[in-house]
Scaffold this motif. Structure first.
Motif, PDB file in Angstrom:
ATOM      1  N   PRO A 105      37.553  58.129  97.988  1.00  0.00           N
ATOM      2  CA  PRO A 105      38.295  56.998  98.837  1.00  0.00           C
ATOM      3  C   PRO A 105      37.456  56.738  99.971  1.00  0.00           C
ATOM      4  O   PRO A 105      36.205  57.209 100.165  1.00  0.00           O
ATOM      5  N   LEU A 106      37.439  55.662 100.637  1.00  0.00           N
ATOM      6  CA  LEU A 106      36.682  55.033 101.533  1.00  0.00           C
ATOM      7  C   LEU A 106      37.892  54.776 102.830  1.00  0.00           C
ATOM      8  O   LEU A 106      38.921  54.395 102.534  1.00  0.00           O
ATOM      9  N   ILE A 157      37.138  44.294 108.870  1.00  0.00           N
ATOM     10  CA  ILE A 157      38.474  44.867 108.365  1.00  0.00           C
ATOM     11  C   ILE A 157      38.452  46.122 108.130  1.00  0.00           C
ATOM     12  O   ILE A 157      37.424  46.764 107.430  1.00  0.00           O
ATOM     13  N   SER A 158      39.248  46.764 108.812  1.00  0.00           N
ATOM     14  CA  SER A 158      39.674  48.219 108.871  1.00  0.00           C
ATOM     15  C   SER A 158      40.527  48.706 107.618  1.00  0.00           C
ATOM     16  O   SER A 158      41.408  47.843 107.351  1.00  0.00           O
ATOM     17  N   ALA A 159      40.384  49.571 107.059  1.00  0.00           N
ATOM     18  CA  ALA A 159      41.138  49.946 105.621  1.00  0.00           C
ATOM     19  C   ALA A 159      41.114  51.276 105.212  1.00  0.00           C
ATOM     20  O   ALA A 159      40.005  52.040 105.561  1.00  0.00           O
ATOM     21  N   ILE A 160      41.962  51.742 104.590  1.00  0.00           N
ATOM     22  CA  ILE A 160      42.062  52.842 103.665  1.00  0.00           C
ATOM     23  C   ILE A 160      42.114  52.463 102.247  1.00  0.00           C
ATOM     24  O   ILE A 160      42.767  51.987 101.798  1.00  0.00           O
ATOM     25  N   VAL A 161      41.075  52.859 101.440  1.00  0.00           N
ATOM     26  CA  VAL A 161      41.119  52.408  99.964  1.00  0.00           C
ATOM     27  C   VAL A 161      40.831  53.729  99.065  1.00  0.00           C
ATOM     28  O   VAL A 161      40.212  54.676  99.639  1.00  0.00           O
ATOM     29  N   ASP A 162      41.858  53.786  98.124  1.00  0.00           N
ATOM     30  CA  ASP A 162      41.488  54.937  97.193  1.00  0.00           C
ATOM     31  C   ASP A 162      40.555  54.874  96.083  1.00  0.00           C
ATOM     32  O   ASP A 162      39.804  53.775  96.006  1.00  0.00           O
ATOM     33  N   PRO A 163      40.041  55.723  95.346  1.00  0.00           N
ATOM     34  CA  PRO A 163      38.842  55.900  94.731  1.00  0.00           C
ATOM     35  C   PRO A 163      38.811  54.979  93.408  1.00  0.00           C
ATOM     36  O   PRO A 163      38.134  54.828  92.695  1.00  0.00           O
ATOM     37  N   TYR A 164      40.017  54.222  93.219  1.00  0.00           N
ATOM     38  CA  TYR A 164      40.133  53.003  92.092  1.00  0.00           C
ATOM     39  C   TYR A 164      39.954  51.682  92.917  1.00  0.00           C
ATOM     40  O   TYR A 164      40.065  50.607  92.139  1.00  0.00           O
ATOM     41  N   GLY A 165      39.749  51.831  93.923  1.00  0.00           N
ATOM     42  CA  GLY A 165      39.692  50.344  94.867  1.00  0.00           C
ATOM     43  C   GLY A 165      40.706  49.880  95.219  1.00  0.00           C
ATOM     44  O   GLY A 165      40.972  48.672  95.647  1.00  0.00           O
ATOM     45  N   ILE A 214      43.644  49.001  97.638  1.00  0.00           N
ATOM     46  CA  ILE A 214      43.947  49.181  99.349  1.00  0.00           C
ATOM     47  C   ILE A 214      45.102  49.725  99.713  1.00  0.00           C
ATOM     48  O   ILE A 214      46.117  49.101  99.247  1.00  0.00           O
ATOM     49  N   ILE A 215      45.192  51.024 100.430  1.00  0.00           N
ATOM     50  CA  ILE A 215      46.529  51.693 100.584  1.00  0.00           C
ATOM     51  C   ILE A 215      46.821  51.067 101.944  1.00  0.00           C
ATOM     52  O   ILE A 215      47.990  50.999 102.239  1.00  0.00           O
ATOM     53  N   GLY A 216      45.979  50.584 102.928  1.00  0.00           N
ATOM     54  CA  GLY A 216      46.630  49.923 104.091  1.00  0.00           C
ATOM     55  C   GLY A 216      45.182  49.340 104.787  1.00  0.00           C
ATOM     56  O   GLY A 216      44.203  49.719 104.607  1.00  0.00           O
ATOM     57  N   SER A 217      45.333  48.201 105.447  1.00  0.00           N
ATOM     58  CA  SER A 217      44.160  47.641 106.067  1.00  0.00           C
ATOM     59  C   SER A 217      44.845  46.806 107.267  1.00  0.00           C
ATOM     60  O   SER A 217      45.984  46.561 107.449  1.00  0.00           O
ATOM     61  N   LEU A 218      43.787  46.382 108.051  1.00  0.00           N
ATOM     62  CA  LEU A 218      44.038  45.451 109.324  1.00  0.00           C
ATOM     63  C   LEU A 218      43.421  44.282 109.046  1.00  0.00           C
ATOM     64  O   LEU A 218      42.209  43.972 108.603  1.00  0.00           O
ATOM     65  N   PRO A 219      44.018  43.198 109.464  1.00  0.00           N
ATOM     66  CA  PRO A 219      43.347  41.661 109.205  1.00  0.00           C
ATOM     67  C   PRO A 219      42.232  41.587 110.214  1.00  0.00           C
ATOM     68  O   PRO A 219      42.247  42.066 111.412  1.00  0.00           O
TER      69      PRO A 219
END
Length: 564
Positions: free
Chosen positions: A476-477, A485-493, A495-500
């Motif tokens: 995960p990232l 862009i701030s974000a949480i990304v899972d190991p498949y790419g 995007i779980i959540g992000s900020l514009p």
């Protein structure tokens, strides 16, 4: 009977390709520049994958005609030099169209750096164009008359892209494989092949339609294009099968809060803004973003972006005390921050661009110092640094003497989190370098400040490349950026959540678990890329040795001049 209507003329691809191949001089270079510039549309944020075909198909035709005009005495060398010039112009256009946003950094402190803007907007693309020139020349060295010349281009360009990502500290920004690295299904191939493996595939698929202009039977001309479409569909199907329908499980007990303060770049490093910036961070960190939210009381790990303060927090007890007082029991702050080491006798103070961990009791002790510094941004490269300083030049970040690079290797230890693979700013664009191979981490943490580049494609390209690292590594990232862009990304790419981009906000979320096993790319690195490269080279060399009958317009333009 004349009805006044006439059937539209059929597009004569053969004639068009012939005219492109016969161009010379400035016309040839301008056409190559325009083709390369078109290729930038395949990169984020546009993601127009067909644009890469519009860029590489003319490149094939231009290389077909590289031997035209070469003298008989130096035909081989002349042909290679012509190919290199075509490649340089193509890469120059690609760089200018894809990296023009770098100019924004020169305008943040315009009184000091605006006069250098042409060096960023034109100078860097001109230098990067040398890699593309070498790639085109390498392709022409194994060029042939048939469809295999597409694989020759895939070999030459992919090799030069790998070199661009490694030589002189490396700069793999907008590597051609990113054309396939933005779509969720297509990007899954990076878990097997990495970015450079994607580059081989992207170039081969995008250049394949060039053979539609060849002479011969229709099925022969169309076979490479049909094969490219089939390969693209197969790649997407494999990616679709790899991505599970269910959400990735979360790491138990971890509740993240990412802070995106959107502090203007011209105010960020001004010491006079010290109190205001710190208050802004603390206020955002403890904000209740929902009716049932309790601010920091709901958070186990608070993440602030790169270089969060215009001061050295380790040398400011009052600021540290304010931060510690704001952290509830069990909550840890992971933040970007400049730090300084006490110098040895006779040495200057050494500054580091770092990530620090702060708990309710103060510094936890785990620190990461940025290893891959930005040339001219964070330091002036040796051995010309003294000369540049004598001419009045300095790095963008106002640190005496520039930052010092940290020691590579190791993870960041954060209580309550799996081992963290830390990266600061553009360190996240280097495939295979974001995580230690000795011990598998549980996540990639990227803190960055893209505020230098405003609302341009730059921050979006940066995020897309960091996202691809999650797929390559199977991790995960978690990404905190000053302006986004701030974000949480899972190991498949995903995007779980992000900020514009450009918004002042916080992002709360859980931490996805990493994949149970290391990806093929993690286990073998660039071995699969090397295999693809060798396959393309072997096919190109074999086709050249076989000396297939002349059936492409490339043969026509070379009559009387040799094959080059």
């Amino acid at each position: 009977m004349d009805t006044g209507w006439s059937r539209p003329a059929r597009l004569d691809l053969g004639g068009l390709a012939h005219r492109v191949a016969l161009t010379a001089g400035w016309t040839r270079l301008v056409l190559a520049w325009l083709a390369g510039a078109c290729g930038a549309l395949a990169m984020p944020p546009f993601g127009l994958v067909p644009a890469l075909a519009l860029a590489l198909v003319p490149a094939v035709w231009l290389l077909d005609g590289a031997a035209t005009g070469a003298s008989r005495t130096g035909r081989r060398l002349g042909t290679l030099l012509a190919a290199a010039r075509i490649g340089w112009a193509w890469g120059f256009g690609y760089g200018v169209a894809g990296l023009w946003w770098l100019g924004a950094a020169f305008l943040v402190e315009a009184d000091q750096f605006a006069y250098l803007l042409p060096l960023g907007v034109l100078g860097l693309p001109a230098v990067l164009g040398l890699f593309f020139g070498a790639g085109f020349a390498a392709a022409r060295l194994v060029w042939s008359r048939g469809p295999a010349r597409v694989l020759a281009l895939a070999f030459g360009l992919s090799l030069s892209e790998w070199l661009r990502g490694h030589l002189f500290t490396g700069f793999p920004w907008n590597s051609l494989g990113m054309a396939l690295g933005q779509n969720l299904w297509l990007m899954q191939a990076a878990s097997w092949l990495g970015l450079y493996g994607l580059t081989v595939i992207a170039v081969a698929l995008a250049a394949a339609p060039a053979t539609l202009a060849d002479a011969g039977e229709g099925r022969t001309r169309s076979a490479p294009s049909l094969g490219a479409l089939a390969a693209l569909a197969l790649l997407a199907a494999a990616g679709y099968a790899r991505v599970p329908a269910a959400a990735t499980p979360d790491v138990p007990g971890v509740r993240l809060r990412l802070v995106q303060p959107a502090i203007p770049q011209d105010a960020r490093f001004n010491p006079r803004n010290r109190d205001g910036i710190l208050s802004r961070y603390l206020g955002l960190s403890d904000s209740a973003i929902g009716p049932e939210a309790r601010g920091l009381a709901d958070v186990t790990h608070l993440i602030w972006p790169e270089s969060a303060f215009p001061f050295l927090i380790q040398r400011d007890p009052r600021a540290l005390a304010e931060i510690v007082a704001a952290l509830p029991p069990g909550t840890h702050l992971v933040t970007g921050a400049a730090r300084a080491d006490e110098p040895l006798p006779g040495e200057r103070l050494r500054f580091y661009n770092a990530i620090m961990v702060i708990g309710p009791d103060g510094f936890v002790g785990s620190t990461y110092d940025k290893v891959h510094l930005v040339p001219f941004g964070e330091y002036l490269p040796a051995p010309v640094d003294e000369i540049l300083r004598a001419l009045g030049l300095k790095q963008f970040v106002a640190v005496p003497g520039g930052f010092t690079a940290g020691e590579p290797g190791g993870h960041l230890a954060v209580p309550g989190l799996p081992p963290v693979a830390p990266s600061i700013c553009y360190e996240a664009i280097f495939p295979g370098a974001v995580a230690s191979r000795r011990e598998r981490p549980g996540l990639i943490l990227n803190v960055t400040n893209d505020g230098w580049f405003g609302d341009t494609p730059g921050p979006r390209q940066h995020f897309a490349q960091a996202r691809l690292r999650a797929v390559e590594e199977g991790l995960p990232l978690v990404r905190a950026a000053n302006t986004g862009i701030s974000a949480i990304v899972d190991p498949y790419g995903r995007i779980i959540g992000s900020l514009p981009l450009g918004t002042e906000a916080v992002l709360d979320g859980r931490l996805p678990e990493s994949l149970g096993e290391a990806t093929i790319f993690v286990r073998f690195g660039d071995v699969n890329f090397a295999v693809l490269l060798l396959m393309c080279l072997s096919a190109a060399v074999a086709a050249r040795l076989v000396r297939l009958p002349r059936h492409g317009f490339g043969a026509d333009v070379e009559k009387g001049t040799g094959s080059g």
